[in-house]
Design a protein around this motif. Structure first.
Motif, PDB file in Angstrom:
ATOM      1  N   GLU A  51       5.319   0.120 -10.360  1.00 45.34           N
ATOM      2  CA  GLU A  51       5.707  -1.212  -9.917  1.00 45.34           C
ATOM      3  C   GLU A  51       7.012  -1.141  -9.134  1.00 45.34           C
ATOM      4  O   GLU A  51       7.983  -0.549  -9.602  1.00 45.34           O
ATOM      5  CB  GLU A  51       5.906  -2.150 -11.112  1.00 45.34           C
ATOM      6  CG  GLU A  51       4.652  -2.453 -11.880  1.00 45.34           C
ATOM      7  CD  GLU A  51       4.931  -3.400 -13.036  1.00 45.34           C
ATOM      8  OE1 GLU A  51       5.408  -4.518 -12.783  1.00 45.34           O
ATOM      9  OE2 GLU A  51       4.678  -2.997 -14.176  1.00 45.34           O
ATOM     10  N   LEU A  52       7.020  -1.780  -7.974  1.00 46.62           N
ATOM     11  CA  LEU A  52       8.188  -1.804  -7.110  1.00 46.62           C
ATOM     12  C   LEU A  52       8.990  -3.080  -7.366  1.00 46.62           C
ATOM     13  O   LEU A  52       8.426  -4.170  -7.400  1.00 46.62           O
ATOM     14  CB  LEU A  52       7.763  -1.742  -5.641  1.00 46.62           C
ATOM     15  CG  LEU A  52       8.870  -1.770  -4.597  1.00 46.62           C
ATOM     16  CD1 LEU A  52       9.801  -0.569  -4.747  1.00 46.62           C
ATOM     17  CD2 LEU A  52       8.259  -1.797  -3.197  1.00 46.62           C
ATOM     18  N   LEU A  80      18.548 -14.832  -0.195  1.00 47.05           N
ATOM     19  CA  LEU A  80      17.692 -13.927  -0.945  1.00 47.05           C
ATOM     20  C   LEU A  80      16.455 -13.545  -0.136  1.00 47.05           C
ATOM     21  O   LEU A  80      16.064 -12.373  -0.097  1.00 47.05           O
ATOM     22  CB  LEU A  80      17.293 -14.548  -2.280  1.00 47.05           C
ATOM     23  CG  LEU A  80      16.460 -13.682  -3.219  1.00 47.05           C
ATOM     24  CD1 LEU A  80      17.141 -12.348  -3.507  1.00 47.05           C
ATOM     25  CD2 LEU A  80      16.187 -14.435  -4.515  1.00 47.05           C
ATOM     26  N   ALA A  81      15.855 -14.515   0.536  1.00 49.17           N
ATOM     27  CA  ALA A  81      14.685 -14.221   1.375  1.00 49.17           C
ATOM     28  C   ALA A  81      15.044 -13.243   2.492  1.00 49.17           C
ATOM     29  O   ALA A  81      14.283 -12.325   2.801  1.00 49.17           O
ATOM     30  CB  ALA A  81      14.120 -15.520   1.953  1.00 49.17           C
ATOM     31  N   LEU A 118       4.700  -6.421  -5.978  1.00 47.75           N
ATOM     32  CA  LEU A 118       6.085  -6.295  -5.539  1.00 47.75           C
ATOM     33  C   LEU A 118       6.847  -7.380  -6.272  1.00 47.75           C
ATOM     34  O   LEU A 118       6.532  -8.560  -6.143  1.00 47.75           O
ATOM     35  CB  LEU A 118       6.219  -6.482  -4.026  1.00 47.75           C
ATOM     36  CG  LEU A 118       7.639  -6.634  -3.500  1.00 47.75           C
ATOM     37  CD1 LEU A 118       8.467  -5.393  -3.789  1.00 47.75           C
ATOM     38  CD2 LEU A 118       7.630  -6.928  -2.019  1.00 47.75           C
ATOM     39  N   ARG A 119       7.816  -6.988  -7.054  1.00 48.30           N
ATOM     40  CA  ARG A 119       8.555  -7.960  -7.856  1.00 48.30           C
ATOM     41  C   ARG A 119       9.968  -8.109  -7.294  1.00 48.30           C
ATOM     42  O   ARG A 119      10.630  -7.124  -6.979  1.00 48.30           O
ATOM     43  CB  ARG A 119       8.608  -7.516  -9.296  1.00 48.30           C
ATOM     44  CG  ARG A 119       7.217  -7.235  -9.853  1.00 48.30           C
ATOM     45  CD  ARG A 119       7.130  -7.493 -11.309  1.00 48.30           C
ATOM     46  NE  ARG A 119       5.871  -7.057 -11.876  1.00 48.30           N
ATOM     47  CZ  ARG A 119       4.774  -7.795 -11.926  1.00 48.30           C
ATOM     48  NH1 ARG A 119       4.772  -8.997 -11.425  1.00 48.30           N
ATOM     49  NH2 ARG A 119       3.674  -7.315 -12.474  1.00 48.30           N
ATOM     50  N   VAL A 120      10.381  -9.359  -7.177  1.00 50.44           N
ATOM     51  CA  VAL A 120      11.731  -9.676  -6.728  1.00 50.44           C
ATOM     52  C   VAL A 120      12.450 -10.338  -7.892  1.00 50.44           C
ATOM     53  O   VAL A 120      11.966 -11.323  -8.458  1.00 50.44           O
ATOM     54  CB  VAL A 120      11.720 -10.618  -5.508  1.00 50.44           C
ATOM     55  CG1 VAL A 120      13.131 -10.992  -5.105  1.00 50.44           C
ATOM     56  CG2 VAL A 120      10.965  -9.983  -4.347  1.00 50.44           C
ATOM     57  N   ILE A 151       9.094 -16.418   1.152  1.00 51.43           N
ATOM     58  CA  ILE A 151       8.586 -15.047   1.235  1.00 51.43           C
ATOM     59  C   ILE A 151       7.055 -14.998   1.172  1.00 51.43           C
ATOM     60  O   ILE A 151       6.485 -13.969   0.822  1.00 51.43           O
ATOM     61  CB  ILE A 151       9.221 -14.121   0.168  1.00 51.43           C
ATOM     62  CG1 ILE A 151       8.914 -14.579  -1.250  1.00 51.43           C
ATOM     63  CG2 ILE A 151      10.703 -13.966   0.395  1.00 51.43           C
ATOM     64  CD1 ILE A 151       9.238 -13.534  -2.298  1.00 51.43           C
ATOM     65  N   THR A 152       6.400 -16.086   1.539  1.00 51.71           N
ATOM     66  CA  THR A 152       4.927 -16.073   1.526  1.00 51.71           C
ATOM     67  C   THR A 152       4.350 -15.041   2.491  1.00 51.71           C
ATOM     68  O   THR A 152       3.229 -14.586   2.299  1.00 51.71           O
ATOM     69  CB  THR A 152       4.339 -17.458   1.864  1.00 51.71           C
ATOM     70  OG1 THR A 152       4.868 -17.876   3.120  1.00 51.71           O
ATOM     71  CG2 THR A 152       4.660 -18.470   0.783  1.00 51.71           C
ATOM     72  N   TRP A 153       5.083 -14.660   3.480  1.00 50.73           N
ATOM     73  CA  TRP A 153       4.626 -13.643   4.430  1.00 50.73           C
ATOM     74  C   TRP A 153       4.414 -12.299   3.743  1.00 50.73           C
ATOM     75  O   TRP A 153       3.676 -11.457   4.227  1.00 50.73           O
ATOM     76  CB  TRP A 153       5.624 -13.476   5.579  1.00 50.73           C
ATOM     77  CG  TRP A 153       6.972 -13.005   5.120  1.00 50.73           C
ATOM     78  CD1 TRP A 153       8.005 -13.777   4.698  1.00 50.73           C
ATOM     79  CD2 TRP A 153       7.405 -11.659   4.994  1.00 50.73           C
ATOM     80  NE1 TRP A 153       9.068 -12.989   4.322  1.00 50.73           N
ATOM     81  CE2 TRP A 153       8.729 -11.671   4.495  1.00 50.73           C
ATOM     82  CE3 TRP A 153       6.819 -10.416   5.262  1.00 50.73           C
ATOM     83  CZ2 TRP A 153       9.472 -10.522   4.268  1.00 50.73           C
ATOM     84  CZ3 TRP A 153       7.564  -9.267   5.022  1.00 50.73           C
ATOM     85  CH2 TRP A 153       8.878  -9.335   4.538  1.00 50.73           C
ATOM     86  N   LEU A 154       5.039 -12.132   2.579  1.00 46.54           N
ATOM     87  CA  LEU A 154       5.030 -10.841   1.900  1.00 46.54           C
ATOM     88  C   LEU A 154       4.102 -10.804   0.691  1.00 46.54           C
ATOM     89  O   LEU A 154       3.553  -9.777   0.368  1.00 46.54           O
ATOM     90  CB  LEU A 154       6.456 -10.497   1.455  1.00 46.54           C
ATOM     91  CG  LEU A 154       6.701  -9.173   0.773  1.00 46.54           C
ATOM     92  CD1 LEU A 154       6.312  -8.024   1.689  1.00 46.54           C
ATOM     93  CD2 LEU A 154       8.161  -9.058   0.373  1.00 46.54           C
TER      94      LEU A 154
END
Length: 155
Positions: A51-52, A80-81, A118-120, A151-154
């Motif tokens: 997990e990243l 943050l974005a 991908l976790r932020v 961050i919906t693009w990601l």
């Protein structure tokens, strides 16, 4: 165990983690970090080789004015974005151009694998107002849905 002191806080990552401070890595400093207004999350980590994580730290304790402005005006969402965007670009760019691509390979692989999360994480330290209604108002301003929109693009 890996330890980092950041923003007057101590972070400890156990043996299940591979983690480093992005803005201290040579590839960040010498390449993308030189671009105007580029920002990076504090830590990039992999948990259990699977997990990243992109981890940002904000410590506003003792700085009520700055934290209030950033939270109430939505500036923290935007910052943050931007840090997530620039960190993702750094991972890919460094993997392609670094003299040590083996360092970046596991991060790039997880980032580019659709079935891997991908976790932020935002580690946010600030002092809440003592009055209950002010406290609720302050807490409501960091709306996770608003950040997710950015961050919906990601994801």
């Amino acid at each position: 165990m890996t330890q980092f002191k950041e923003s007057r806080l101590l972070f400890e990552f156990g043996d299940r983690w591979h983690v480093f401070k992005l803005d201290e890595h040579r590839d960040y400093r010498e390449r993308i970090g030189k671009l105007y207004d580029t920002k990076a999350v504090y830590f990039i980590g992999i948990l259990d080789d699977n997990e990243l994580y992109l981890i940002e730290v904000k410590n506003y304790r003792g700085d009520i004015i700055e934290s209030k402005d950033k939270l109430l005006k939505g500036e923290l969402h935007q910052e943050l974005a931007q840090k997530v965007r620039d960190s993702v670009a750094c991972i890919i760019g460094a993997y392609r151009t670094s003299s040590e691509p083996e360092h970046w390979a596991p991060y790039a692989k997880l980032l580019c694998t659709q079935k891997k999360a991908l976790r932020v994480i935002l580690w946010l330290e600030y002092e809440l107002p003592s009055h209950p209604s002010s406290r609720r108002k302050m807490m409501a301003f960091f709306n996770v849905r608003e950040f997710k929109k950015k961050i919906t693009w990601l994801t």
